[in-house]
Design a protein around this motif. Sequence first.
Motif, short mmCIF file in Angstrom:
data_model
loop_
_atom_site.label_atom_id
_atom_site.label_comp_id
_atom_site.label_asym_id
_atom_site.label_seq_id
_atom_site.Cartn_x
_atom_site.Cartn_y
_atom_site.Cartn_z
N TYR A 100 0.81 -1.22 0.00
CA TYR A 100 0.00 0.00 0.00
C TYR A 100 0.84 1.27 0.00
CZ TYR A 100 -3.67 -3.31 1.21
OH TYR A 100 -4.52 -4.37 1.20
N THR A 101 0.29 2.32 -0.60
CA THR A 101 0.94 3.63 -0.62
C THR A 101 0.66 4.35 0.69
OG1 THR A 101 -0.96 4.85 -1.49
CG2 THR A 101 0.47 3.75 -3.10
N ASN A 103 -1.19 6.77 1.02
CA ASN A 103 -2.61 7.08 1.05
C ASN A 103 -3.47 5.83 1.17
OD1 ASN A 103 -2.48 9.91 0.89
ND2 ASN A 103 -2.09 9.80 -1.31
N ARG A 104 -2.84 4.73 1.52
CA ARG A 104 -3.51 3.43 1.69
C ARG A 104 -4.11 2.90 0.38
NH1 ARG A 104 -5.54 6.03 6.60
NH2 ARG A 104 -4.52 5.16 8.45
N ARG A 105 -3.57 3.34 -0.72
CA ARG A 105 -4.01 2.79 -2.01
C ARG A 105 -3.19 1.55 -2.34
NH1 ARG A 105 -4.55 8.22 -5.81
NH2 ARG A 105 -6.38 9.10 -4.77
N LEU A 106 -3.83 0.57 -2.93
CA LEU A 106 -3.16 -0.68 -3.29
C LEU A 106 -2.15 -0.42 -4.41
CD1 LEU A 106 -3.27 -3.72 -2.57
CD2 LEU A 106 -4.83 -4.00 -4.52
N ARG A 107 -0.93 -0.86 -4.22
CA ARG A 107 0.09 -0.69 -5.26
C ARG A 107 -0.18 -1.67 -6.41
NH1 ARG A 107 4.27 2.38 -3.07
NH2 ARG A 107 4.47 2.26 -0.80
N SER A 108 0.27 -1.28 -7.57
CA SER A 108 0.03 -2.11 -8.76
C SER A 108 1.23 -2.99 -9.09
CB SER A 108 -0.29 -1.22 -9.96
OG SER A 108 0.79 -0.31 -10.20
N TRP A 160 -2.39 0.62 8.56
CA TRP A 160 -3.33 0.14 7.55
C TRP A 160 -4.66 -0.28 8.17
CZ3 TRP A 160 1.80 -0.57 8.01
CH2 TRP A 160 2.57 0.11 7.05
N THR A 545 4.92 7.79 5.70
CA THR A 545 4.14 6.59 5.95
C THR A 545 4.49 6.03 7.32
OG1 THR A 545 4.18 6.04 3.59
CG2 THR A 545 3.55 4.29 5.11
N LYS A 574 -6.48 12.99 5.13
CA LYS A 574 -6.06 12.92 3.73
C LYS A 574 -5.89 14.32 3.15
CE LYS A 574 -7.35 10.84 -0.71
NZ LYS A 574 -8.35 10.01 -1.43
#
Length: 646
Positions: A100-101, A103-108, A160, A545, A574
């Motif tokens: 996760y980034t 911003n708690r976004r899933l990494r690709s 997280w 983070t 955020k």
Amino acid sequence: MIKTEHKHKMEDWLPTSAKEVERRGWDSIDVILFTGDAYIDHPAFGAAVVGRMLEAHGLKVAIVPQPNWRDDLRDFKKLGQPNYFFGVTAGAMDSMVNHYTANRRLRSDDAYTPDGRAGQRPDYASVVYCNILKELYPDVPVLLGGIEASLRRVTHYDYWSDKLRPSILADSKADLLVYGMGEQPLLEIIRLIERGVPIESLKTIPQTAFVIPKEKSLPKNRNWKDLPLFSHEECLSDKTKYAKNFRHVEEESNRWQAARLTQDAGEHTIVINPPYPPMTTGELDASFDLPYTRLPHPRYIAKGPIPAFEMIKFSVNMHRGCFGGCSFCTISAHQGKFIASRSEESILKEVDAISQMPDFKGYLSDLGGPSANMYKMEGKNLKICQRCTRPSCIHPNICTNLDTNHSAMTRLYKAVNERPNIKKAFIGSGVRYDMLYNNMASNEEKESHRAYMQELIEHHVSGRLKVAPEHTSDQVLKIMRKPSFKLFHKFKADFDRINNSKKLNQQIIPYFISSHPGSEEMDMANLACETHDMDFKLEQVQDFTPTPMTVATVIYYSGIHPYTLEETYTPRSKNEKLQQRMYLFWYKKEYQEKIKDRLKSFKRFDMIKKLFPEKDNKSEKQSHKGRKSNFKKKKPSYKSKHRRTT
């Protein structure tokens, strides 16, 4: 020297499948290691180091990389059960940081997987792997290690899930946790197992942790003092107690002769034995000199390159540990603050091995470590170091007992460049430039600083040199345990002077962090203005983070500095974090109007004028023409309320 092609056999790697085990003629396996990373047989990857070390001790070792936890669990069953134990690690990164980034976004993507593919390990991989193994093989001991386990060994804040979690031992059900760099405790564990001591009786090995029933007495060890921490339940109800715990954990992790820590959690007590002293040069050489192929396992040949390997395959790690103690960094929490350095002979041996790789073009990508310029550094009087509890040897000032002589590094750099097939050895690790301006250093040390800087900038920069000032505000830098930004100005002036004298076209690439505890929006606006004045358009930046076991994370969760117990502002929402981050990119059109609007709200028209050219502000000037006299009258009050640009 003529390069030779590598002709490896499958047996040159540790086995990863039943077929490979059969090829070796084994009828059983002593230790089976499970890792969240692809298997790369290289000293930069923990599972390979542990596997090779146990192999050198005479054990039969196999590795199961990135097992599938979502099917019928065949990967966990395919090698059966080991004679000694299962070893588990999430990999070279905490699995949540990997996924996760900020911003708690899933990494690709996942740098430790072929072709960078994501999704090859679970969230909280250590816990998932251990629970599966305990379900399938309840009577086989499970040893847990690696950075994820190491930094979650006590009550910790998990960003997280946004809550405090107990020691990872409580969730994973592992029999024993090895924290930090594992060679020393693992060798002792194996030595005792071979003498017939069961793992459940291994309670006094340094650098391990385990769980006992709360009513049970602690194992006896006359040499250790015991230090009880506030319980997990007390931490849940009182953030100040959680913050106080951290100071004890950090200080005891970095002491030469530390106390044994205990923490109650539910009906159990977590016991954390003190760490081993730093590894000797001989011990570290033995680890790096093991017969690694230095390559990914052949199973990945048709699956694409592994980004993490591509990044380090032509690099050399000269030492472990870091005495910087940065508030946001986990290196000292895992590797320790004391430096363990390899011998010059071991390093040159690895350089020669790299130079024989078929695709090597003569350029080493890095000759460094956690920090580039700490090789061979230690206290002038080690007895003082053994009593020291400072988390950093260079903040708030450089310890007078620290020998900052850079001569050993300068000699080694020159020796590497003189090796056959080496055209150039670059320094890719971050340089701690504050040590090069140590006012308390002896004349000999100061001369070594000048010689090192000259050698570094003239011969070891690949066009861009990485340094990490991290911020421009002295108030924020103090919380970060970083030096004043004035030293960065000094280093840049010397960097430019040496470049100009040698007619070199090289750049400094500074790293900065936004939204760090203590950083307010005006601090970031000041950062934008200062770096603008230095002609930087920032590239290497990150949003803070929170990761387990750092000062900054404790502040983020509790709002309290664990050493001063003072309330400390931290951007948490955020919106706050995005507002801080945009100042790093003041030069991008998509942020400019937003930045202007925010600066107007603070009435910082001086900053707007500084960040954006006069031609962009003509309409601005017209709109505020009528308020010009009022603005002048109010100006002194802004100075008291907000720190100005330097």
